[in-house]
Each structure stands twice: as C-alpha cells, then as structure tokens.
Scaffold this active site. Structure first.
Site, PDB file in Angstrom:
ATOM      1  N   LEU A   1      35.000  65.540  32.977  1.00  0.00           N
ATOM      2  CA  LEU A   1      35.325  65.622  34.508  1.00  0.00           C
ATOM      3  C   LEU A   1      34.530  64.644  35.259  1.00  0.00           C
ATOM      4  O   LEU A   1      33.426  64.390  34.852  1.00  0.00           O
ATOM      5  CB  LEU A   1      35.400  66.834  35.240  1.00  0.00           C
ATOM      6  CG  LEU A   1      36.271  68.078  34.465  1.00  0.00           C
ATOM      7  CD1 LEU A   1      35.912  69.373  35.203  1.00  0.00           C
ATOM      8  CD2 LEU A   1      37.884  67.757  34.732  1.00  0.00           C
ATOM      9  N   SER A   2      34.921  64.133  36.484  1.00  0.00           N
ATOM     10  CA  SER A   2      34.252  63.468  37.457  1.00  0.00           C
ATOM     11  C   SER A   2      32.948  64.319  37.700  1.00  0.00           C
ATOM     12  O   SER A   2      33.151  65.713  38.028  1.00  0.00           O
ATOM     13  CB  SER A   2      34.994  63.077  38.538  1.00  0.00           C
ATOM     14  OG  SER A   2      33.972  62.386  39.555  1.00  0.00           O
TER      15      SER A   2
ATOM     16  N   GLY B   1      28.546  64.410  34.025  1.00  0.00           N
ATOM     17  CA  GLY B   1      27.127  63.835  33.815  1.00  0.00           C
ATOM     18  C   GLY B   1      27.286  62.807  32.759  1.00  0.00           C
ATOM     19  O   GLY B   1      26.312  62.258  32.112  1.00  0.00           O
TER      20      GLY B   1
ATOM     21  N   SER C   1      38.840  59.650  31.245  1.00  0.00           N
ATOM     22  CA  SER C   1      39.619  59.339  29.856  1.00  0.00           C
ATOM     23  C   SER C   1      40.216  60.755  29.633  1.00  0.00           C
ATOM     24  O   SER C   1      40.058  61.559  28.692  1.00  0.00           O
ATOM     25  CB  SER C   1      39.051  58.993  28.777  1.00  0.00           C
ATOM     26  OG  SER C   1      37.708  59.474  28.711  1.00  0.00           O
TER      27      SER C   1
END
Ligand SMILES: Nc1ncnc2c1ncn2[C@@H]1O[C@H](COP(=O)(O)OS(=O)(=O)O)[C@@H](OP(=O)(O)O)[C@H]1O
Ligand SMILES: Nc1ncnc2c1ncn2[C@@H]1O[C@H](COP(=O)(O)OP(=O)(O)O)[C@@H](O)[C@H]1O
EC number: 2.7.1.25
Length: 243
Positions: free
Chosen positions: A52-53, A56, A142
């Site tokens: 996820l955005s 990390g 992605s």
C-alpha cells in the site's frame, strides 16, 4: 505536412497479413549478459517491492540500495513516485511539452489500465537493467497480482527462475493511514482522490512472495532491509559477508 499512414496500423500492401512486429528482429549483442555478470561478480536480479501507499516500500528499498552499494554491488532503484515524473508521467505533465492527443494517449493515471501500463513499462526497464547484471530494486504499489506476475514472467524468461524476488511490505492499512506522509489518505478519505489503493481501489496481496515483511511495531527500515539482504545471501545471489 504529408500525411503518411501509421505504419503500426496499416498492413503492408504487398503482404496484407504482414504485421509491424514481423519487422522487429532481435539483435544478439557481442557482449553477453554472462560477460557482464562475470565482470561484476554478481547476478542481475529484480527485487520488486509491493504494498500500500505509505507501507514503507521506498524507505526500505533505499536502505537496501545503500547496504548493497556498501558491499560493492552494482545496484539501482526505481520508485513509483519518481518514475511517474518521467517515463510514466501523467497527461498534465506530458501536455506541457506535447499535444493534448499525445498527452491523453501516453499519460498515465491510476485506473486499472493505466496501472497495467505503468507496471508493464517498468517491468521492461527492470529487465534491461537485470540483463546488464544490475541488482535492480523496484518500489511500486503494483496492486494487481496479474501485473506483477507478468513482470515475473518477463524477468525469468529473459534470465532464469529466481531472478525475480517479490517483497510484500505488509503494513496494515491503519498504520499506513496514520503515517500518511503526503496527506493522500486524508484526501482519499475526503473523496478528493479517486482510485486510491486500499480506500477506493483494490490491492491484491501476494499469496506467495519471496520475502514477506509482516509489520512489527518498532521494527526499523534497516532491520527490514537486512531481512531481504539475508534472503539474497541464502539464495546465493549475494556472497555471504561472513566469507
Ligand atoms: N490513486 C492512487 N493510488 C495509489 N497511489 C497513488 C494514487 N495517487 C497518487 N498516488 C501516489 O503514487 C504512488 C503510487 O504510484 P505507483 O506507480 O507505485 O502506483 S502503481 O504501481 O501504478 O499502482 C504512491 O506512492 P507511494 O506512497 O510511495 O506508494 C502514492 O503516493
Ligand atoms: N519501518 C518503519 N518504521 C517506521 N516508519 C517507517 C518505516 N518504514 C517507513 N516508515 C515511514 O513511513 C512513511 C512511508 O514510507 P515510504 O517509504 O514513503 O512508503 P511507500 O514508499 O510505501 O509509500 C514515511 O514517513 C517513512 O519514514
């Protein structure tokens, strides 16, 4: 200006079945991948960070990049935000230099087709780097398994099985939202950003990543990067530091 037909869409009159792909012939180079890997003393591989955005990816990839360089490895790092300023820029950026038609045709946003093209382009670039013997780090949300699996297929068919290592940075959505370093979650939750991964767009978690970085409170980016480094040693991709 003379109007020449678009060769990519107009079959050649002399052989109507002919397609432009028939005219693109692979050129074998004198210097081989093996030559380059032998000279560098390493295998070219792709280490693909997904998550996820805010999970990390960039931080850990940067840390691993540094650790690899400090060990004398030839490595490079491609990152979602950065690549989307150039190779995969949005229409608004392209229209500063190109026509509106060009910008809308080649500019990328975050719909599923745009993300598919984003990952396809980056996959092709990582294949070029890996074929040159470079340890290539790629940090991209992605979100679609199908897109990631296509990159894996590209990398492993041009090299060998094991040349593509998927790293799942498995940080819970709640933690990513708390972090929200760019304020994007706040905007997404307010409906100001469409197709935001994890909020208004899906994320297919990798079922079988080579490295699964499950979130642990207090674990540092260095510790996370070191887990990956150890895996590279275990797989013989990197010589163990202990000799
Ligand atoms: N709608 C939406 N969904 C997800 N992410 C978004 C979106 N809009 C902008 N951003 C910012 O763009 C970064 C993700 O770009 P990527 O190229 O990695 O995305 S993808 O792989 O095409 O899904 C991602 O960067 P990271 O936070 O570093 O992952 C976001 O900050
Ligand atoms: N292991 C970690 N522990 C605490 N904070 C982290 C850790 N890894 C990353 N961060 C922080 O989380 C935020 C998002 O990290 P980033 O690498 O930008 O994620 P991504 O590239 O997946 O969007 C940044 O503020 C970063 O400093």
């Amino acid at each position: 200006m003379s109007q020449t037909p678009d060769a990519s869409s107009t079959p050649n009159e002399s052989s109507p079945k002919r397609d432009i792909k028939d005219d693109i012939v692979w050129h074998a180079h004198t210097v081989t991948r093996e030559d380059r890997e032998a000279k560098l003393g390493q295998r070219g591989v792709v280490i693909w960070f997904t998550g996820l955005s805010g999970c990390g990816k960039s931080t850990i990839a940067n840390e691993l990049d540094r650790l690899l360089l400090d060990r004398g490895a030839a490595c490079t790092l491609l990152d979602g935000d950065n690549v989307r300023h150039g190779l995969c820029a949005p229409p608004a950026v392209l229209s500063e230099e190109h026509s509106e038609e060009f910008a809308s045709r080649f500019g990328l946003g975050f719909g599923p087709i745009d993300r598919e093209e984003n990952i396809r382009r980056i996959g092709a670039v990582t294949e070029l780097f890996a074929s040159a013997g470079v340890i290539t780090l790629a940090a991209f949300v992605s979100p679609y398994r199908r897109d990631r699996d296509r990159v894996r297929k590209t990398i492993e068919s041009s090299g060998q099985k094991g040349d593509f290592l998927e790293v799942f940075v498995d940080t819970p959505l709640e933690v990513c939202q708390q972090r929200d370093p760019k304020g994007l979650y706040q905007k997404a939750l307010a409906g100001e950003i469409k197709n935001f991964t994890g909020i208004s767009d899906p994320y297919d978690a990798p079922p079988n990543p080579e490295v699964h970085l499950k979130w642990k409170e207090g674990q540092t980016p260095h510790e996370q990067a070191s887990v990956i480094l150890q895996e590279l040693e275990n797989r013989g991709i990197l010589k163990s530091k202990r000799g």
